[in-house]
Design a protein around this motif. Structure first.
Motif, PDB file in Angstrom:
ATOM      1  N   ALA A   2       0.737  -1.145  -0.039  1.00 24.94           N
ATOM      2  CA  ALA A   2       0.089  -0.176   0.007  1.00 24.94           C
ATOM      3  C   ALA A   2       0.781   1.384  -0.200  1.00 24.94           C
ATOM      4  O   ALA A   2       0.572   2.357  -0.475  1.00 24.94           O
ATOM      5  CB  ALA A   2      -0.871  -0.054   1.218  1.00 24.94           C
TER       6      ALA A   2
ATOM      7  N   GLN B 148      -6.767   6.740  -0.513  1.00 27.38           N
ATOM      8  CA  GLN B 148      -6.538   6.456  -1.744  1.00 27.38           C
ATOM      9  C   GLN B 148      -7.949   6.779  -2.404  1.00 27.38           C
ATOM     10  O   GLN B 148      -7.870   7.011  -3.761  1.00 27.38           O
ATOM     11  CB  GLN B 148      -6.282   5.133  -2.071  1.00 27.38           C
TER      12      GLN B 148
ATOM     13  N   ILE C 132      -5.637  -0.789  -1.184  1.00 22.43           N
ATOM     14  CA  ILE C 132      -5.043   0.282  -1.843  1.00 22.43           C
ATOM     15  C   ILE C 132      -5.084   0.274  -3.449  1.00 22.43           C
ATOM     16  O   ILE C 132      -5.502   1.177  -4.414  1.00 22.43           O
ATOM     17  CB  ILE C 132      -3.983   0.670  -1.464  1.00 22.43           C
ATOM     18  N   THR C 133      -4.686  -1.203  -3.822  1.00 22.95           N
ATOM     19  CA  THR C 133      -4.516  -1.246  -5.163  1.00 22.95           C
ATOM     20  C   THR C 133      -5.872  -1.771  -6.101  1.00 22.95           C
ATOM     21  O   THR C 133      -5.669  -1.840  -7.239  1.00 22.95           O
ATOM     22  CB  THR C 133      -3.382  -2.511  -5.420  1.00 22.95           C
TER      23      THR C 133
END
Length: 530
Positions: A145, A372, A409-410
């Motif tokens: 992250a 994010q 996060i991704t």
């Protein structure tokens, strides 16, 4: 698990504490708030306290309660947001005096509930030099992250706990400077939440550091992310705090705009006051994350058991369920909780264990995700579950899985990627209606659109000068009543929310809007998540 359904209209609770467990920061004992607490609301007095919930139809809850008091019954504090007033009676008063008080207040038309004010207790790759001594951050893939973000100071994580040592060299840069001394002390009723006794009052500092010790500052350890920390000191140096103080801290944190509220505390049973506090926070946009409890039993402690709270179980370093961790159908996520290294009140670092430690891991990941992605609290809750990792435990031990910062996060919210919490989609339906008086109610049905939704959130918005309540049934095929229901939201106003995880879709969902007092228009919104 459905919310408590044993209370009927006009009834009251006399809450009792649960026995403390054997692991540090476990459970809660039976309480007599005010007895030896040494707080600013009656220092040194010995008394039994009750929380009186007053319906929104009365615009002055303290004044209304005062009219119904006699003798040495004393109003102590009021939470205008929740419509509650704490009343103290001398502990040495005859038991009949307590029963007379309860009977008199219960008979008052404007009083919605009376319950004892019981105590709850605490549930215990960057350049930071002790990063390699930690395992929790790596286990939840925080380094992945951090390739995208170390966090955002515009995201606030509130720690309702013992005081946070806000001048710790690994915390001072991440404290919320928008509030004097980065918080408030609800135990001593002042604006400085600094721990009273540093050698004893370390729990809040340790919890705060897990969530948000400074990342990549060349100092000590790393938190999960660089969110801003807000300290609501509601537990004393002894590790316990009253229901009223904790509820006040939760509503205060929501009013300060906290995005995430961490509750590494628990014990006792269901109370309307705490239920209404976490409901208020949820309605005001906060994600409330709570410790499952450390009794090693197959049921989750309150407040984690409230549907508004995201309940967290604790894992050992090998990702098995920790022997002390509670488990059960309320568990939504798991996180490392055993021997977690974090900040300490001597300006150094130490390791302790508990669901108290697992909870701020999840709170920290939630803060990192908000750095994010732009998400509502309901969307955030489901995103964390959708991106969790299955570590091979049953759902009653891990919920949707072990929280994963890298995935959170991704993975774009709603994309369906990540872990086993669901597909990530959502759909929403709103209905409108009107109630004419306290004797009126309205029942509606909702047909599920997804085959196996991970969650449904039911939100009621009614008039500000009335008191409407919300009830729901799933898998029953019949309307709930005010005496017979699966779920209930029962605050002293007309803003209600019910959150149901993994709802039973075998029949339509039934929702009842009931007027406790007053009249007016309302809307009910059903939001279903895959």
């Amino acid at each position: 698990m459905a919310d408590d359904n044993t209370l009927t209209r006009r009834s009251f609770l006399t809450a009792t504490g649960a026995a403390a467990g054997s692991v540090a920061f476990v459970g809660a004992g039976a309480a007599t708030p005010g007895k030896g607490r040494g707080n600013g609301r009656g220092k040194g007095t010995e008394r039994r306290e009750y929380i009186v919930g007053v319906s929104a139809s009365e615009d002055d809850p303290r004044g209304y309660v005062r009219k119904h008091l006699s003798g040495k019954e004393e109003p102590i504090s009021t939470n205008e947001r929740l419509g509650t007033t704490v009343v103290g009676l001398p502990e040495n008063a005859a038991e009949q005096a307590h029963q007379n008080f309860l009977g008199r207040l219960e008979a008052a038309d404007g009083v919605k509930y009376v319950e004892q004010n019981v105590d709850l207790q605490a549930q215990v790759a960057p350049n930071d030099p002790r990063y390699r001594d930690q395992y929790a951050d790596q286990q939840v893939n925080a380094p992945e992250a951090w390739d995208a973000t170390f966090g955002d100071s515009g995201v606030t994580v509130a720690v309702v706990d013992q005081g946070v040592k806000y001048d710790h060299p690994d915390l001072d840069g991440n404290m919320d400077g928008s509030v004097s001394n980065s918080g408030y002390d609800f135990v001593d009723d002042d604006d400085d939440p600094y721990p009273d006794a540093l050698s004893d009052e370390y729990h809040g500092t340790h919890v705060g550091g897990i969530a948000a010790a400074e990342v990549d500052n060349g100092e000590g350890v790393t938190g999960i992310g660089n969110s801003s920390l807000l300290s609501g000191r509601a537990l004393s140096e002894q590790g316990s705090g009253s229901t009223a103080d904790i509820a006040d801290a939760v509503t205060w944190a929501a009013d300060q705009g906290a995005d995430v509220i961490n509750l590494s505390l628990g014990g006792g049973g269901y109370t309307d006051t705490m239920k209404n506090a976490v409901s208020y926070a949820t309605n005001n946009g906060a994600l409330v994350v709570a410790a499952a409890g450390n009794d090693g039993q197959g049921s989750v402690s309150y407040p984690a058991a409230y549907s508004e709270c995201l309940a967290v179980s604790a894992l050992d370093p090998d990702e098995t369920l920790a022997s002390y961790s509670n488990y059960g159908g309320n568990i939504e996520l798991a996180a490392p909780g055993t021997n977690v290294l974090s900040t300490w009140t001597d300006d150094a670092y130490d390791s302790i264990s508990g669901t108290s430690m697992a909870t701020p891991v999840v709170a920290g990941v939630a803060g990192l995700a908000l750095a994010q992605w732009d998400l509502t609290n309901a969307e955030l809750r489901n995103h964390l579950k959708n991106t969790a990792v299955n570590v091979g435990l049953s759902s009653d031990k891990q919920g949707s899985g072990r929280v994963d910062a890298g995935n959170a996060i991704t993975t774009e919210p709603g994309s369906g990627g990540g872990g086993g919490g669901g597909g990530g989609g959502s759909t929403s339906t709103t209905i409108s209606g009107s109630l004419s008086s306290y004797a009126d109610s309205d029942c509606s049905t909702y047909t599920f659109e997804y085959d196996s939704p991970s969650q449904i959130v039911i939100e009621l918005s009614g008039p500000s000068d009335a008191d409407f309540d919300l009830y729901a049934n799933t898998g029953v095929g019949a309307c709930p009543t005010t005496d017979d229901y699966d779920y209930r939201s029962y605050t002293t106003n007309s803003q209600e929310t019910i959150t149901i995880d993994s709802p039973d879709t075998s029949t339509d969902l039934y929702a009842l809007v009931d007027s406790y007092s007053g009249s007016g228009d309302f809307t009910v919104t059903f939001t279903e998540y895959q």
